[in-house]
Every structure is written in C-alpha cells, then in structure tokens.
Write an enzyme that holds these catalytic residues in place. Sequence first.
Site, PDB file in Angstrom:
ATOM      1  N   GLY A  27       0.821  -1.207   0.000  1.00 48.77           N
ATOM      2  CA  GLY A  27       0.000   0.000   0.000  1.00 48.77           C
ATOM      3  C   GLY A  27       0.852   1.253   0.000  1.00 48.77           C
ATOM      4  O   GLY A  27       2.027   1.216  -0.367  1.00 48.77           O
ATOM      5  N   HIS A  30       2.392   4.759  -5.026  1.00 50.82           N
ATOM      6  CA  HIS A  30       2.865   5.905  -5.811  1.00 50.82           C
ATOM      7  C   HIS A  30       2.981   5.449  -7.262  1.00 50.82           C
ATOM      8  O   HIS A  30       2.696   4.281  -7.590  1.00 50.82           O
ATOM      9  CB  HIS A  30       4.198   6.430  -5.262  1.00 50.82           C
ATOM     10  CG  HIS A  30       5.247   5.371  -5.101  1.00 50.82           C
ATOM     11  ND1 HIS A  30       5.852   4.758  -6.172  1.00 50.82           N
ATOM     12  CD2 HIS A  30       5.768   4.797  -3.984  1.00 50.82           C
ATOM     13  CE1 HIS A  30       6.716   3.880  -5.735  1.00 50.82           C
ATOM     14  NE2 HIS A  30       6.686   3.870  -4.418  1.00 50.82           N
ATOM     15  N   GLU A  31       3.445   6.369  -8.099  1.00 50.09           N
ATOM     16  CA  GLU A  31       3.503   6.117  -9.536  1.00 50.09           C
ATOM     17  C   GLU A  31       4.328   4.859  -9.872  1.00 50.09           C
ATOM     18  O   GLU A  31       4.043   4.172 -10.846  1.00 50.09           O
ATOM     19  CB  GLU A  31       4.066   7.379 -10.222  1.00 50.09           C
ATOM     20  CG  GLU A  31       4.083   7.361 -11.721  1.00 50.09           C
ATOM     21  CD  GLU A  31       2.755   6.979 -12.374  1.00 50.09           C
ATOM     22  OE1 GLU A  31       1.677   7.362 -11.872  1.00 50.09           O
ATOM     23  OE2 GLU A  31       2.817   6.269 -13.407  1.00 50.09           O
ATOM     24  N   HIS A  33       4.435   2.015  -8.199  1.00 48.17           N
ATOM     25  CA  HIS A  33       3.532   0.858  -8.100  1.00 48.17           C
ATOM     26  C   HIS A  33       2.574   0.827  -9.288  1.00 48.17           C
ATOM     27  O   HIS A  33       2.280  -0.233  -9.843  1.00 48.17           O
ATOM     28  CB  HIS A  33       2.674   0.943  -6.834  1.00 48.17           C
ATOM     29  CG  HIS A  33       3.432   0.869  -5.554  1.00 48.17           C
ATOM     30  ND1 HIS A  33       3.614   1.959  -4.735  1.00 48.17           N
ATOM     31  CD2 HIS A  33       4.053  -0.160  -4.940  1.00 48.17           C
ATOM     32  CE1 HIS A  33       4.304   1.598  -3.662  1.00 48.17           C
ATOM     33  NE2 HIS A  33       4.595   0.318  -3.762  1.00 48.17           N
ATOM     34  N   GLY A 147       9.411  -4.324  -8.947  1.00 51.22           N
ATOM     35  CA  GLY A 147      10.238  -3.210  -9.406  1.00 51.22           C
ATOM     36  C   GLY A 147      11.730  -3.514  -9.238  1.00 51.22           C
ATOM     37  O   GLY A 147      12.124  -4.174  -8.277  1.00 51.22           O
ATOM     38  N   LYS A 149      13.793  -1.339  -8.460  1.00 49.96           N
ATOM     39  CA  LYS A 149      14.346  -0.484  -7.404  1.00 49.96           C
ATOM     40  C   LYS A 149      14.757  -1.329  -6.196  1.00 49.96           C
ATOM     41  O   LYS A 149      15.790  -1.092  -5.600  1.00 49.96           O
ATOM     42  CB  LYS A 149      13.340   0.576  -6.989  1.00 49.96           C
ATOM     43  CG  LYS A 149      13.998   1.609  -6.139  1.00 49.96           C
ATOM     44  CD  LYS A 149      13.030   2.554  -5.520  1.00 49.96           C
ATOM     45  CE  LYS A 149      13.435   2.791  -4.101  1.00 49.96           C
ATOM     46  NZ  LYS A 149      12.773   1.943  -3.139  1.00 49.96           N
ATOM     47  N   LEU A 184      11.321   6.796  -7.199  1.00 47.00           N
ATOM     48  CA  LEU A 184      10.082   6.896  -6.426  1.00 47.00           C
ATOM     49  C   LEU A 184      10.064   5.838  -5.330  1.00 47.00           C
ATOM     50  O   LEU A 184      10.473   4.697  -5.547  1.00 47.00           O
ATOM     51  CB  LEU A 184       8.861   6.686  -7.334  1.00 47.00           C
ATOM     52  CG  LEU A 184       8.592   7.740  -8.399  1.00 47.00           C
ATOM     53  CD1 LEU A 184       7.137   7.638  -8.862  1.00 47.00           C
ATOM     54  CD2 LEU A 184       8.854   9.147  -7.910  1.00 47.00           C
ATOM     55  N   ARG A 187       8.906   5.937   0.910  1.00 48.54           N
ATOM     56  CA  ARG A 187       9.645   6.650   1.961  1.00 48.54           C
ATOM     57  C   ARG A 187       9.910   8.110   1.605  1.00 48.54           C
ATOM     58  O   ARG A 187      10.228   8.904   2.484  1.00 48.54           O
ATOM     59  CB  ARG A 187      10.969   5.955   2.215  1.00 48.54           C
ATOM     60  CG  ARG A 187      10.780   4.592   2.851  1.00 48.54           C
ATOM     61  CD  ARG A 187      12.014   3.797   2.707  1.00 48.54           C
ATOM     62  NE  ARG A 187      11.878   2.486   3.313  1.00 48.54           N
ATOM     63  CZ  ARG A 187      12.788   1.543   3.192  1.00 48.54           C
ATOM     64  NH1 ARG A 187      13.885   1.776   2.512  1.00 48.54           N
ATOM     65  NH2 ARG A 187      12.616   0.378   3.743  1.00 48.54           N
TER      66      ARG A 187
END
Length: 289
Positions: A27, A30-31, A33, A147, A149, A184, A187
């Site tokens: 949850g 942000h963009e 996700h 992702g 990231k 993104l 956090r």
Amino acid sequence: MRIEDSLEGLRAALAGPRRVGFVPTMGNLHEGHLSLVREARRQAGADGLVVASVFVNRLQFGPNEDFDKYPRTFERDAALLRETGCDLLFAPDETVMYPEPQAFHVVPDPSLASILEGEVRPGHFDGVCTVVMKLFAMVRPEFAVFGRKDYQQLMLIRRMAQQFALPVRIVAHDTVREADGLALSSRNGYLSATERSEAPSLNRVLRAVVDTVRAARARGTITHEALAQAEQAAMAELAARGWKPDYLTVRRQRDLHTPATAELEGGEPLVALGAARLGTPRLLDNIEI
Ligand code: PAF
C-alpha cells in the site's frame, strides 16, 4: 474493480480461465507501483485479470522498524488502483494472512539474503519471501511484477520461484524516477522540503561511480583499488552532505557478490547499489552497469 479481503472471496473472484497478472504491495502507493500495474495489464492483455494486493507484512519488519507507523492509506490506494485499471484488489488483514502465528517460513539463501539489505535488516528477506510465497499460493498468478528499485528483493524472489519450481513468471520492471533522478519510493513522503532537494544526490553519486567504472573499463585500467576509491569517495560525499550511508558498492548482477578481477576487467554485468539514511527515511537506489 472488485475488492476482496477474504480467501474465499479471492478464490471466487479468481474462478475462470483468465490469465492472472499480480502486483503485490504494502500500500501507500505511488507512480512506481502504478507502473507495475500497467505492466501487468500490458502482459495480461485486455482479457486478462490484473490483481494487486495491499498487505503490510509484519514479518518483514525488524524489532526497531516501526511496523505500526507504516502509512495505511487504503481508500486512496484503492482509488488509484481502480483508475489504473486493476481488476481485483486483495486486501487481507492479519487474521486472514496469519490466522495463527506463521510457524513455517521461507529461509532464503543466506549468501544472497544476508548481505547488503539483509545485513542492515536481519531477517527482512525471510519475511518478504514468506509472505510472497503465501500470496503466490493464494492468488496463483501466471506472472507477478516487481520493481527493479528493490533489486535484491527482486533477485531473491526470482531465485525462490526458480528453486521451488513455482508456476509463476517473475517480471522485472524499471524504476520510475522524478525528473531530478530520485527513485520513487513510499519513503520519499517522509522527507522534509530540505531533505527532498538533497535526496537526488544518492542517484547522482551512484551515477558518478557507474561512470568511473565504465570509463576505466573502456580504457582497460579498472582495478579493485580504483573501484574501492570511487565507492569510498561516494560514501564520503554523502556523509559530508548529512547522509548516513549503509553501503554504496559495485557488485555482480548475478549474485550481488564482489566481482573477481577478471570479471571487473571483462564484460561481467555489474550493478551499483546504494542505501543511505537522510534524516529519518532510508533511501535505496541502484544502476546496472
Ligand atoms: O516490495 C514490497 O512492497 C514488499 O516487500 C512486498 C513484495 C509487497 C512483500 O510484502
């Protein structure tokens, strides 16, 4: 978009022969996700079923990490998922996900799970792999999108799927960045205005290390000493700017271990990874080389 919070409801919603693409989340979306959800739609096709989950997983939080303070923004998350074309949102609470204390765990290979993030956050990846295994068993997706990231997480989930012969294809999706290079992350919302303007420095120093490696490789002059110097200079620069770096290092893409000299000199695919605290939030980033 249908929302289900029980296993029975989820199973009923999954009935039928549709191609299921899955995006697990905690949850606070942000963009980044939402780009995973769009990728799931692209790969599932118009007739496929795009499923996202929202579940804040207690098992992946350490005793000093604030599980209770993790932002729960369910209404907003559901609205964003609906707008992005998600078909089904699975949002179990702890009584559904862990109706009794979870006594069986996935214990990922420590040679990958105990380094870097796993060294700073002991047990974190056991919690991640356990919940992802459980979510895969519940949703039974044909593919799941993660992702890049969270590079080490993605690698561990790939290895888990491969080692347990899970019938799910793991899809990696590129990191989404702000215009100034900041990756993104949920956090980022904790950054003060001053910290927000400083935050792209993590990506900038990582890029400097990547450029050093690329240039030295092209000249044929790369050495472990030169690499260590570039890594230390990057850490020192972050520290001087008020960060508390945990690591900033160049590793092999295949197992996140230090490359041997021949690999450094040759074409071994590498990745520069960094994690550092800026005020309260801890930011991560990585760049493949
Ligand atoms: O990346 C995340 O948000 C979480 O680690 C995941 C994969 C949803 C498991 O809780």
